[in-house]
Design an enzyme around this catalytic site. Structure first.
Site, PDB file in Angstrom:
ATOM      1  N   HIS A   2       0.808  -1.229   0.000  1.00 36.87           N
ATOM      2  CA  HIS A   2       0.000   0.000   0.000  1.00 36.87           C
ATOM      3  C   HIS A   2       0.836   1.271   0.000  1.00 36.87           C
ATOM      4  O   HIS A   2       0.293   2.359  -0.153  1.00 36.87           O
ATOM      5  CB  HIS A   2      -0.972  -0.014   1.194  1.00 36.87           C
ATOM      6  CG  HIS A   2      -0.312   0.161   2.530  1.00 36.87           C
ATOM      7  ND1 HIS A   2      -0.880   0.902   3.527  1.00 36.87           N
ATOM      8  CD2 HIS A   2       0.862  -0.325   3.022  1.00 36.87           C
ATOM      9  CE1 HIS A   2      -0.105   0.860   4.603  1.00 36.87           C
ATOM     10  NE2 HIS A   2       0.951   0.118   4.304  1.00 36.87           N
ATOM     11  N   HIS A   3       2.172   1.180   0.152  1.00 39.02           N
ATOM     12  CA  HIS A   3       3.036   2.361   0.042  1.00 39.02           C
ATOM     13  C   HIS A   3       3.560   2.551  -1.385  1.00 39.02           C
ATOM     14  O   HIS A   3       4.160   3.605  -1.676  1.00 39.02           O
ATOM     15  CB  HIS A   3       4.227   2.245   0.989  1.00 39.02           C
ATOM     16  CG  HIS A   3       3.871   2.382   2.434  1.00 39.02           C
ATOM     17  ND1 HIS A   3       3.271   3.503   2.951  1.00 39.02           N
ATOM     18  CD2 HIS A   3       4.032   1.526   3.478  1.00 39.02           C
ATOM     19  CE1 HIS A   3       3.076   3.349   4.256  1.00 39.02           C
ATOM     20  NE2 HIS A   3       3.524   2.145   4.598  1.00 39.02           N
ATOM     21  N   CYS A   4       3.373   1.594  -2.246  1.00 38.82           N
ATOM     22  CA  CYS A   4       3.921   1.678  -3.605  1.00 38.82           C
ATOM     23  C   CYS A   4       2.955   2.435  -4.507  1.00 38.82           C
ATOM     24  O   CYS A   4       1.772   2.087  -4.613  1.00 38.82           O
ATOM     25  CB  CYS A   4       4.162   0.268  -4.145  1.00 38.82           C
ATOM     26  SG  CYS A   4       4.843   0.234  -5.822  1.00 38.82           S
ATOM     27  N   ASP A  42      -0.023   5.851   1.326  1.00 40.10           N
ATOM     28  CA  ASP A  42       0.120   6.944   0.364  1.00 40.10           C
ATOM     29  C   ASP A  42       0.147   6.442  -1.062  1.00 40.10           C
ATOM     30  O   ASP A  42      -0.355   7.094  -1.989  1.00 40.10           O
ATOM     31  CB  ASP A  42       1.388   7.736   0.681  1.00 40.10           C
ATOM     32  CG  ASP A  42       2.621   6.838   0.784  1.00 40.10           C
ATOM     33  OD1 ASP A  42       2.440   5.609   0.958  1.00 40.10           O
ATOM     34  OD2 ASP A  42       3.761   7.342   0.702  1.00 40.10           O
TER      35      ASP A  42
END
Length: 1055
Positions: A227-229, A270
């Site tokens: 979920h940060h990629c 993000d």
């Protein structure tokens, strides 16, 4: 026949253990889970991919401190699988306290809590479902990084180094974060396997939701997270956005119209929010005639800590993005809620009701809005929505302090209740979801946080789908009351229940710390500390039975003796009844199931420090530099071996002499070692007066060793002055035997004994010591260098020497010569070079080589016991000008290359002579081929000769003075040595006429020698005892008529 009690009993099968029973039952049960449509049906599926274990930190030369900071590791999968096993055991009541305890004699239950599938599906990085989210260029670069990771790790250790830009003028690419991201040789398989697991879950949910009692919920246990990629930038352990790729797959294959992403990870997603924004913006600008699957809307709803990553550094863009809240405006539906601190559980649940549930309300509003829009708009497909959960468990109360640096967390029960509320949101009719929920593992880095979080999450995910035949328990009744207080009606809890079944709800005690510790002790057993036994009863004493005796004691009550004398088992000792089967508790069942789910044929853990540390190379200590070794300045150095002159003799002629020398010097006594009190040898004083033969030989003998065992090489001889030829008669004193030559005169000071190995250098001596020894021997002596001729010149010279020798022999007949046995002497100090010398030119004499003969054992005769008049030095060779008489070995004496060609021969006859200064000895250094002379060892039964009368003490007899075997060439022509009875004087034959040795006059045998030994009585005179006047008692010899006294020295005729 009765058996002995000590006879081996037949082996009995050990009773089954609890873990064995659980393993057998779970193997049968897992077999029903295989396949997409297995025999067991459940509304929830758990997908596990074993390739996800391969992604691990593998940079070489990593320190322990750096390795401890790596949080994203393969052990996360182990902890998550453990949580899955606990949830299966607890929800399915597969333990002794439940309704379906594991038993070996019963079939597996028909109903299962959820379905477990171990998938092997792989999705390529260049597939369309992946490139639609991340683009083609970034996937090509990631694929290239994964291909070259092994080479980069081996060469530079920097696997994240990006390739330079292909076009000139382009700025360099931004570097990846080296601590948050890493790659290994199996990272690509892990990434593709994670995507395969997500797509498998999407397929199962969308296919099962269209069937009755099909799968509608899924949990995907994969790593690394995603979920940060973002679309083109990996970050925070994430290389690919797994959730968005799953949504893309549902859009392309199942007509997904809108989807809601609910993220409850500690950190803000993000990357997922950026992709969501870009996707909605693109859909907003699409043409009306665009394909419907391309117009899918995505909403993002996150619950996170605003102070943690990626907002920890205070970046404005990151903080603003993590605080963004937009509700159905400009095609965007994004809502972010920040976690708050709490002190009590009641306070937390109040915050949950007032604040955290708002996130679900916004998601509900988003789903209903797009469902109504699609239903009202013409030419639009029917609404088909789904909820994707980014399940991160790093906000758990059991997470490490490194992740929760800001003291913001949630209790473990939050994951069960929040997931249950999301499930009920998916079951609402106006949302268009139809119960479809796909949960994907994101964060969570502590083992306890993951195992307890996954357990709690699955307990909420299976809400309303698990039932039991047992009546409702008190715990279920309490949970029913709690849910009624929250506004949940009873018909909602029993709407999915079958008639006569009771739904199973979670119990918060399942993840209590005491329960978690119980399982962790099974997974990682603590060290077994054996408690000390406390002695009871009286203290032990010397007659107390030992432990071994106690173990051997047999209870006589259990045995009885029969008529045959054999022991038979007592009738009262009946076989023990079979033990009941052990019960399987929940911890044993969960641990056994987790072991079946964890692969045993591959690596499942991180690299250890020893595997990544720099290999230690043992530093070799430099070889010690020996100061006594001469190092050639050119850098080349061979073994210290003296150069030998080339000869045409047989190669094996010198082997026997060298072997005899090495054997003679093997064993040494204490007397052979150098004494600490030995002073350096005094310098030889110059003799200016004229010396006789006795004085010159005696002075030469002083420097010789007097040790018992001679260490001088047999092929090395001392140089001794030649007899005088001036015609001056010299009177010589009588000596009793040849052994008296080694005795030290009474008037001379005692010389300390020098060890045999002090003057002889063995093969182990260094080159420098050998050179120093040679320098001492050859000081003030001019060396003569010989150029060895070729074989043709050598043969020509030999012929000329033969003719010259025959001519000399014809001119002068050889005089009879009596040779004495050679005595091995240590090399003495050379005389001064200023003294004139007289040398025999023996370099022109041919040196034929004869084959060595076997040594003959000779027995020394007993010398007559007479009072000696004076001391004559040891018999050595002197220099003479007489022609060399032929010997038994050849025409001339054969000498070794280590012998001096000009060695001095001893006088054959004692005569009066005068010595001129020109005739003093100087040792030459001309060398010839060696000839090993056969020697015989001294016999141990040979008696020693009597001591001299003028010496008060014991004479040290050695091989130079007693028992020296003489070669045959030197005994030829000598008088026969015979053993005589005690106190009988030996006959004195004439020296001028010595008969040759024949078989008739050989020495007697050993038996005769023993019988003729001297006899000493108790009342007789002690032969070696000192007298008050300094004389030594000597046994009187019986007088015997002698034709001529052997000690009379005839006068030397003048030349």
């Amino acid at each position: 026949m009765p058996l002995s009690p000590l006879a081996p009993q037949p082996e009995q099968k050990p009773p089954p253990r609890a873990c064995d029973i659980a393993e057998e039952c779970f193997r049968k049960e897992l077999a029903r889970h295989e396949g997409m449509a297995g025999a067991a049906n459940a509304g929830t599926i758990v997908v596990i991919h074993d390739q996800c274990y391969g992604h691990r930190y593998a940079r070489p030369k990593t320190t322990k401190a750096t390795l401890a900071t790596i949080m994203e590791r393969p052990e996360r999968m182990l902890a998550s699988v453990r949580g899955i096993a606990i949830a299966y055991v607890r929800l399915g009541e597969r333990h002794m306290e439940g309704s379906n305890p594991p038993r070996p004699d019963q079939n597996a239950p028909e109903r299962i809590p959820f379905k477990i599938r171990k998938t092997s599906r792989m999705v390529g990085l260049d597939s369309q479902v992946v490139t639609n989210v991340h683009g083609t260029k970034w996937m090509e670069e990631l694929n290239s990084l994964c291909e070259n990771v092994g080479q980069k790790l081996a060469s530079t250790g920097k696997e994240l180094a990006r390739d330079p830009p292909t076009m000139p003028g382009q700025p360099p690419k931004d570097a990846f974060h080296p601590m948050d991201l890493y790659l290994s040789s199996e990272s690509r398989n892990a990434l593709q396997g994670a995507l395969g697991g997500v797509l498998d879950a999407v397929d199962a949910v969308f296919q099962g939701s269209s069937l009755d009692n099909g799968v509608s919920r899924a949990f995907v246990c994969i790593r690394p997270p995603g979920h940060h990629c973002s679309a083109e930038w990996p970050s925070g352990f994430c290389w690919l956005n797994n959730v968005h790729i799953g949504i893309e797959h549902a859009m392309m294959n199942y007509g997904l119209t809108h989807a809601a992403i609910i993220d409850f990870d500690l950190h803000h997603g993000d990357g997922s929010q950026d992709i969501t924004w870009d996707r909605n913006k693109k859909v907003q600008g699409m043409h009306k005639n665009a394909a419907n699957w391309k117009k899918t809307s995505i909403g993002y709803f996150s619950l996170h800590d605003i102070n943690s990553f990626p907002c920890e550094d205070g970046d404005d863009s990151k903080v603003q993005a993590a605080s963004l809240c937009i509700d159905n405006a400009h095609g965007q539906s994004i809502w972010n809620i920040h976690l708050e601190t709490w002190s009590t559980v009641e306070e937390f649940w109040q915050i949950y009701e007032e604040k955290y549930l708002v996130l679900l309300d916004k998601a509900r509003k988003y789903l209903k809005h797009h469902t109504n829009r699609l239903r009202k708009s013409p030419n639009h497909p029917a609404p088909k929505a789904a909820i994707f959960l980014s399940a991160g468990f790093d906000a758990s109360e059991h997470e490490t302090g490194g992740m929760q640096r800001h003291a913001v967390n949630v209790p473990t029960e939050f994951y069960a209740r929040f997931t249950r509320d999301a499930v009920r949101l998916a079951e609402e009719l106006d949302t268009g979801v139809d119960g479809r929920i796909i949960s994907v593992l994101e964060g969570g880095y502590s083992d306890r946080a993951l195992s307890s979080g996954v357990l709690s999450h699955l307990s909420g995910l299976c809400d309303g789908q698990v039932y039991t035949d047992a009546p409702i328990s008190s715990l279920a009744f309490n949970m029913h009351n709690r849910t009624n207080g929250l506004g949940v009606h009873e018909d909602m809890l029993t709407s999915y229940a079958e008639p006569g079944l009771t739904p199973i709800t979670y119990d918060p005690l399942w993840w209590h710390e005491s329960r978690l510790s119980e399982l962790e002790n099974l997974v990682t057993p603590p060290p077994n500390v054996i408690p000390k036994k406390v002695r009871s009863g009286p203290a032990a004493h010397f007659s107390s039975p030992t432990q071994s005796f106690t173990a051997k004691v047999v209870d006589p009550s259990k045995l009885q003796r029969g008529l045959s004398g054999k022991y038979t088992p007592s009738r009262s000792a009946s076989p023990a009844p079979p033990l009941p089967l052990p019960e399987v508790d929940w911890a044993t069942a969960a641990h056994t199931l987790s072991q079946l789910l964890i692969p045993s044929d591959r690596q499942t853990r991180s690299h250890k420090f020893e595997e990544l540390a720099e290999p230690r190379v043992k530093k070799e200590k430099p070889a010690p530099v020996l100061t006594s070794v001469h190092v050639d300045p050119s850098g080349r150095q061979l073994r210290g071996r003296k150069p030998t002159a080339t000869s045409y003799a047989d190669n094996g002629s010198d082997d026997e002499s060298v072997r005899t020398t090495s054997r003679a010097s093997r064993r040494q006594t204490i007397a052979d070692f150098p004494l600490a009190s030995i002073e350096p040898e005094p310098k030889q004083r110059s003799m200016s007066r004229r010396m006789s033969i006795a004085s010159s030989v005696g002075s030469t003998t002083e420097s010789h060793s007097t040790s018992r065992a001679s260490s001088v090489l047999p092929n090395r001889r001392s140089a001794i002055p030649a007899p005088s030829t001036s015609g001056v008669p010299v009177k010589k004193a009588k000596v009793p035997s040849t052994t008296a030559a080694a005795r030290i005169p009474k008037s001379r000071p005692p010389v300390p004994r020098v060890p045999s190995n002090y003057l002889s250098k063995t093969a182990a001596s260094s080159d420098k010591e050998k050179e120093n020894e040679m320098d001492q021997l050859t000081s003030r002596v001019q060396r003569v260098k010989l150029n060895m001729p070729s074989k043709e010149e050598h043969d020509a010279k030999e012929k000329a020497k033969e003719a010259d020798k025959k001519a000399k022999a014809m001119r002068k007949a050889p005089a009879p010569k009596t040779t004495k046995p050679p005595v091995k002497k240590a090399p003495g100090r050379p005389p001064k070079a200023s003294k004139p010398t007289f040398l025999v030119n023996q370099a022109e004499i041919s040196v034929p080589v004869a084959t060595p003969q076997e040594p003959e054992v000779e027995v020394a005769a007993i010398a007559p016991l007479e009072q000696p008049q004076s001391i004559v030095p040891e018999a050595t060779h002197a220099v003479t000008e007489q022609p060399i008489a032929p010997t038994a070995f050849g025409e001339s004496s054969v000498r070794s290359p280590r012998q001096s060609i000009g060695t001095l021969e001893p006088p054959t006859e004692l005569m009066e002579m005068s010595i001129t200064p020109e005739q003093l000895p100087v040792p030459p250094f001309l060398e010839a081929e060696p000839l090993p002379l056969p020697t015989s060892p001294p016999r141990p039964d040979t008696p020693p000769p009597p001591p001299p009368s003028n010496m008060n003490g014991f004479v040290n007899y050695n091989t130079q003075t007693f028992g020296t075997a003489r070669p045959l060439s030197e005994t030829h022509g000598q008088p026969v040595l015979q053993w005589l009875p005690p106190n009988i004087a030996a006959p004195a034959p004439a020296l001028g006429n010595v008969p040759a040795m024949t078989d008739s006059n050989r020495p007697p045998s050993a038996t005769a020698t023993r019988q003729s030994l001297p006899v000493f009585t108790a009342s007789g005179t002690i032969p070696f005892a000192p007298r008050p006047n300094g004389a030594v008692a000597v046994p009187k010899a019986e007088p015997k008529d002698e034709p001529k006294n052997i000690w009379e020295v005839p006068e030397t005729p003048a030349r």
